[in-house]
Design a protein around this motif. Structure first.
Motif, PDB file in Angstrom:
ATOM      1  N   ASP A   4       0.830  -1.205   0.000  1.00 57.50           N
ATOM      2  CA  ASP A   4       0.000   0.000   0.000  1.00 57.50           C
ATOM      3  C   ASP A   4       0.863   1.254   0.000  1.00 57.50           C
ATOM      4  O   ASP A   4       0.383   2.342  -0.333  1.00 57.50           O
ATOM      5  CB  ASP A   4      -0.918  -0.004   1.231  1.00 57.50           C
ATOM      6  CG  ASP A   4      -1.949  -1.125   1.157  1.00 57.50           C
ATOM      7  OD1 ASP A   4      -2.298  -1.518   0.032  1.00 57.50           O
ATOM      8  OD2 ASP A   4      -2.389  -1.589   2.225  1.00 57.50           O
ATOM      9  N   ARG A   5       2.108   1.118   0.393  1.00 53.33           N
ATOM     10  CA  ARG A   5       2.999   2.275   0.466  1.00 53.33           C
ATOM     11  C   ARG A   5       3.707   2.470  -0.876  1.00 53.33           C
ATOM     12  O   ARG A   5       4.211   1.506  -1.464  1.00 53.33           O
ATOM     13  CB  ARG A   5       4.037   2.048   1.571  1.00 53.33           C
ATOM     14  CG  ARG A   5       4.914   3.258   1.831  1.00 53.33           C
ATOM     15  CD  ARG A   5       5.840   3.014   3.003  1.00 53.33           C
ATOM     16  NE  ARG A   5       6.761   1.910   2.724  1.00 53.33           N
ATOM     17  CZ  ARG A   5       7.843   1.644   3.459  1.00 53.33           C
ATOM     18  NH1 ARG A   5       8.103   2.382   4.526  1.00 53.33           N
ATOM     19  NH2 ARG A   5       8.629   0.627   3.153  1.00 53.33           N
ATOM     20  N   PRO A   6       3.765   3.708  -1.382  1.00 51.16           N
ATOM     21  CA  PRO A   6       4.475   3.945  -2.651  1.00 51.16           C
ATOM     22  C   PRO A   6       5.938   3.542  -2.538  1.00 51.16           C
ATOM     23  O   PRO A   6       6.567   3.759  -1.498  1.00 51.16           O
ATOM     24  CB  PRO A   6       4.336   5.459  -2.861  1.00 51.16           C
ATOM     25  CG  PRO A   6       3.180   5.870  -2.021  1.00 51.16           C
ATOM     26  CD  PRO A   6       3.171   4.962  -0.840  1.00 51.16           C
ATOM     27  N   THR A  39      -0.866   6.361  -6.306  1.00 50.24           N
ATOM     28  CA  THR A  39       0.540   6.726  -6.237  1.00 50.24           C
ATOM     29  C   THR A  39       1.324   5.466  -5.895  1.00 50.24           C
ATOM     30  O   THR A  39       1.620   5.178  -4.727  1.00 50.24           O
ATOM     31  CB  THR A  39       0.797   7.824  -5.181  1.00 50.24           C
ATOM     32  OG1 THR A  39      -0.037   8.948  -5.452  1.00 50.24           O
ATOM     33  CG2 THR A  39       2.255   8.265  -5.205  1.00 50.24           C
ATOM     34  N   LEU A  40       1.623   4.703  -6.927  1.00 51.46           N
ATOM     35  CA  LEU A  40       2.382   3.477  -6.719  1.00 51.46           C
ATOM     36  C   LEU A  40       3.861   3.773  -6.494  1.00 51.46           C
ATOM     37  O   LEU A  40       4.559   3.028  -5.787  1.00 51.46           O
ATOM     38  CB  LEU A  40       2.240   2.558  -7.930  1.00 51.46           C
ATOM     39  CG  LEU A  40       0.816   2.116  -8.301  1.00 51.46           C
ATOM     40  CD1 LEU A  40       0.853   1.236  -9.542  1.00 51.46           C
ATOM     41  CD2 LEU A  40       0.155   1.379  -7.143  1.00 51.46           C
ATOM     42  N   TYR A  41       4.326   4.871  -7.106  1.00 46.97           N
ATOM     43  CA  TYR A  41       5.747   5.193  -7.065  1.00 46.97           C
ATOM     44  C   TYR A  41       5.964   6.672  -6.779  1.00 46.97           C
ATOM     45  O   TYR A  41       5.197   7.534  -7.219  1.00 46.97           O
ATOM     46  CB  TYR A  41       6.419   4.822  -8.395  1.00 46.97           C
ATOM     47  CG  TYR A  41       6.295   3.354  -8.734  1.00 46.97           C
ATOM     48  CD1 TYR A  41       7.096   2.412  -8.096  1.00 46.97           C
ATOM     49  CD2 TYR A  41       5.364   2.907  -9.669  1.00 46.97           C
ATOM     50  CE1 TYR A  41       6.961   1.057  -8.388  1.00 46.97           C
ATOM     51  CE2 TYR A  41       5.242   1.557  -9.962  1.00 46.97           C
ATOM     52  CZ  TYR A  41       6.039   0.645  -9.322  1.00 46.97           C
ATOM     53  OH  TYR A  41       5.913  -0.693  -9.596  1.00 46.97           O
ATOM     54  N   LEU A 176      10.209  -4.620 -13.240  1.00 47.63           N
ATOM     55  CA  LEU A 176       9.981  -4.342 -11.818  1.00 47.63           C
ATOM     56  C   LEU A 176       8.506  -4.069 -11.524  1.00 47.63           C
ATOM     57  O   LEU A 176       7.962  -4.523 -10.511  1.00 47.63           O
ATOM     58  CB  LEU A 176      10.829  -3.142 -11.380  1.00 47.63           C
ATOM     59  CG  LEU A 176      12.344  -3.357 -11.369  1.00 47.63           C
ATOM     60  CD1 LEU A 176      13.058  -2.072 -10.991  1.00 47.63           C
ATOM     61  CD2 LEU A 176      12.726  -4.476 -10.418  1.00 47.63           C
ATOM     62  N   ILE A 177       7.863  -3.329 -12.416  1.00 39.35           N
ATOM     63  CA  ILE A 177       6.435  -3.025 -12.230  1.00 39.35           C
ATOM     64  C   ILE A 177       5.608  -4.303 -12.287  1.00 39.35           C
ATOM     65  O   ILE A 177       4.680  -4.504 -11.492  1.00 39.35           O
ATOM     66  CB  ILE A 177       5.974  -1.998 -13.285  1.00 39.35           C
ATOM     67  CG1 ILE A 177       6.600  -0.629 -12.982  1.00 39.35           C
ATOM     68  CG2 ILE A 177       4.448  -1.890 -13.313  1.00 39.35           C
ATOM     69  CD1 ILE A 177       6.461   0.384 -14.102  1.00 39.35           C
ATOM     70  N   ALA A 178       5.946  -5.193 -13.213  1.00 43.65           N
ATOM     71  CA  ALA A 178       5.218  -6.464 -13.322  1.00 43.65           C
ATOM     72  C   ALA A 178       5.397  -7.303 -12.064  1.00 43.65           C
ATOM     73  O   ALA A 178       4.455  -7.958 -11.604  1.00 43.65           O
ATOM     74  CB  ALA A 178       5.699  -7.238 -14.548  1.00 43.65           C
ATOM     75  N   GLN A 179       6.589  -7.279 -11.495  1.00 42.47           N
ATOM     76  CA  GLN A 179       6.833  -8.031 -10.266  1.00 42.47           C
ATOM     77  C   GLN A 179       5.945  -7.541  -9.116  1.00 42.47           C
ATOM     78  O   GLN A 179       5.459  -8.335  -8.319  1.00 42.47           O
ATOM     79  CB  GLN A 179       8.301  -7.912  -9.855  1.00 42.47           C
ATOM     80  CG  GLN A 179       9.249  -8.797 -10.626  1.00 42.47           C
ATOM     81  CD  GLN A 179      10.616  -8.846  -9.986  1.00 42.47           C
ATOM     82  OE1 GLN A 179      11.080  -7.884  -9.375  1.00 42.47           O
ATOM     83  NE2 GLN A 179      11.296  -9.980 -10.127  1.00 42.47           N
ATOM     84  N   SER A 180       5.751  -6.229  -9.036  1.00 45.64           N
ATOM     85  CA  SER A 180       4.995  -5.664  -7.921  1.00 45.64           C
ATOM     86  C   SER A 180       3.497  -5.565  -8.189  1.00 45.64           C
ATOM     87  O   SER A 180       2.696  -5.722  -7.284  1.00 45.64           O
ATOM     88  CB  SER A 180       5.540  -4.260  -7.586  1.00 45.64           C
ATOM     89  OG  SER A 180       6.882  -4.316  -7.185  1.00 45.64           O
ATOM     90  N   HIS A 181       3.117  -5.302  -9.440  1.00 41.59           N
ATOM     91  CA  HIS A 181       1.718  -4.988  -9.726  1.00 41.59           C
ATOM     92  C   HIS A 181       1.132  -5.771 -10.903  1.00 41.59           C
ATOM     93  O   HIS A 181       0.026  -5.455 -11.349  1.00 41.59           O
ATOM     94  CB  HIS A 181       1.572  -3.485  -9.964  1.00 41.59           C
ATOM     95  CG  HIS A 181       2.036  -2.659  -8.799  1.00 41.59           C
ATOM     96  ND1 HIS A 181       1.311  -2.533  -7.635  1.00 41.59           N
ATOM     97  CD2 HIS A 181       3.184  -1.949  -8.619  1.00 41.59           C
ATOM     98  CE1 HIS A 181       1.977  -1.762  -6.786  1.00 41.59           C
ATOM     99  NE2 HIS A 181       3.104  -1.405  -7.350  1.00 41.59           N
ATOM    100  N   GLY A 182       1.869  -6.761 -11.387  1.00 42.76           N
ATOM    101  CA  GLY A 182       1.305  -7.662 -12.363  1.00 42.76           C
ATOM    102  C   GLY A 182       1.650  -7.360 -13.813  1.00 42.76           C
ATOM    103  O   GLY A 182       1.942  -6.222 -14.185  1.00 42.76           O
TER     104      GLY A 182
END
Length: 337
Positions: A4-6, A39-41, A176-182
């Motif tokens: 949940d934390r950016p 705000t993912l990042y 990296l984005i795929a690892q964290s958010h699919g």
């Protein structure tokens, strides 16, 4: 793995960094926030100067802060070192100490373009897998034998990540984005950027040999691949021809027809190109460069080099251009710079 934390990215912009890999790394983060509606990042720009960093194209980028103002390291933080031209000049004691401190604090340490050189100087790639732009590959391999170097678009080895430069930053960030958010979000972002094919760490940097030489002839491509893989110990044209299932005369005709030069001439140009890279990027002696490029003596190497480039390797080492490029040689991690 979602949180949940950016996630925070810190971009270390070294002077004369290359614009394209930096932009290709930061834009996927912006688009991820926009596409997800969250705000993912978060990111910030830091640099040794503290106020702005200058790109290799002359553009100035405002920085958020200097290295001395840095906040405590977050274990979820990703530090991305953006390198460019004359990168070894930027491997200063403050930069190296800052990077080591970030690594000790548990941050993931990443480099794009020639930033891997600074990580290697700092000792942060010892025993690790890594990549660097193909133009710097030979010099890097000679300077840092303790790094397991690949020619991949990017390499992810635990909390060390390296991307070769150019648009390879997009592929690394989507990874990296795929690892964290699919994978679905990563694919959506690639579509937004008109990045029609997401590359993996198995993809190589350079175009295939047929594409590079503009000729789609499988046996010719196979011979050239063997030449490029055997620069230090050249293979005779007769052996190349036999292994390719043809006569020496057929091999000669093939090279003349498609490349307008003999196999021997093409091989020589390939070896001299590698020698020139080593001359410009390392502090290897002339005899070491000669041997690494398949020449048995410095005098023969010098003669061939002069015929190709119009100057001897000894003289070119002494020119302003060679001296400037030569600064890509490794520096002691503890040296006063």
């Amino acid at each position: 793995m979602q949180s949940d934390r950016p996630r925070r990215f810190t971009f270390l912009l070294l002077d004369r960094f290359t614009m394209l890999p930096f932009a290709a790394a930061i834009e996927p983060l912006r688009l991820a926030n926009r596409s997800s509606g969250k705000t993912l990042y978060q990111w910030r720009l830091v640099g040794p100067a503290g106020d702005f960093a200058t790109c290799s194209n002359g553009t100035r980028i405002m920085l958020d802060e200097g290295l001395e103002q840095d906040a405590p390291t977050d274990r979820d933080e990703v530090v991305i070192v953006c390198g460019g031209t004359e990168v070894a000049r930027e491997a200063t004691k403050p930069v190296l100490n800052w990077l080591r401190r970030k690594a000790r604090g548990g941050a993931s340490i990443c480099a794009v373009c020639t930033g891997a050189w600074v990580l290697a100087v700092a000792g942060l790639l010892d025993g690790r897998k890594a990549t660097i732009h193909w133009e710097n590959h030979d010099g890097f391999a000679e300077a840092f034998p303790e790094v397991v170097l690949f020619r991949s678009v990017f390499v992810h080895d635990g909390n060390r990540l390296t991307a070769a430069g150019g648009t390879s930053s997009i592929d690394l960030m989507l990874h990296l984005i795929a690892q964290s958010h699919g994978d679905e979000l990563a694919a959506e972002l690639a579509d937004q950027m008109l990045h029609t094919g997401i590359r993996t760490d198995q993809d190589r940097q350079r175009l295939s040999i047929p594409t590079r030489i503009g000729v789609r002839h499988p046996r010719l491509a196979a011979v050239i691949a063997r030449m490029e893989a055997n620069v230090e110990d050249p293979i005779s044209p007769a052996r190349l021809a036999t292994d390719a299932g043809m006569s020496t005369r057929q091999l000669e005709r093939l090279f003349r027809r498609y490349l307008n030069r003999s196999p021997k001439r093409y091989y020589m140009e390939t070896r001299l190109a590698r020698a020139r890279n080593l001359l410009m990027q390392t502090e290897m002696s002339i005899i070491e460069i000669a041997l690494a490029s398949g020449f048995s003596s410095p005098s023969h190497f010098s003669k061939c080099y002069r015929a190709q480039y119009g100057s001897t390797p000894y003289r070119e080492r002494g020119t302003g251009t060679a001296t400037r490029l030569q600064q890509a040689a490794p520096l002691s991690p503890t040296a006063e710079i």
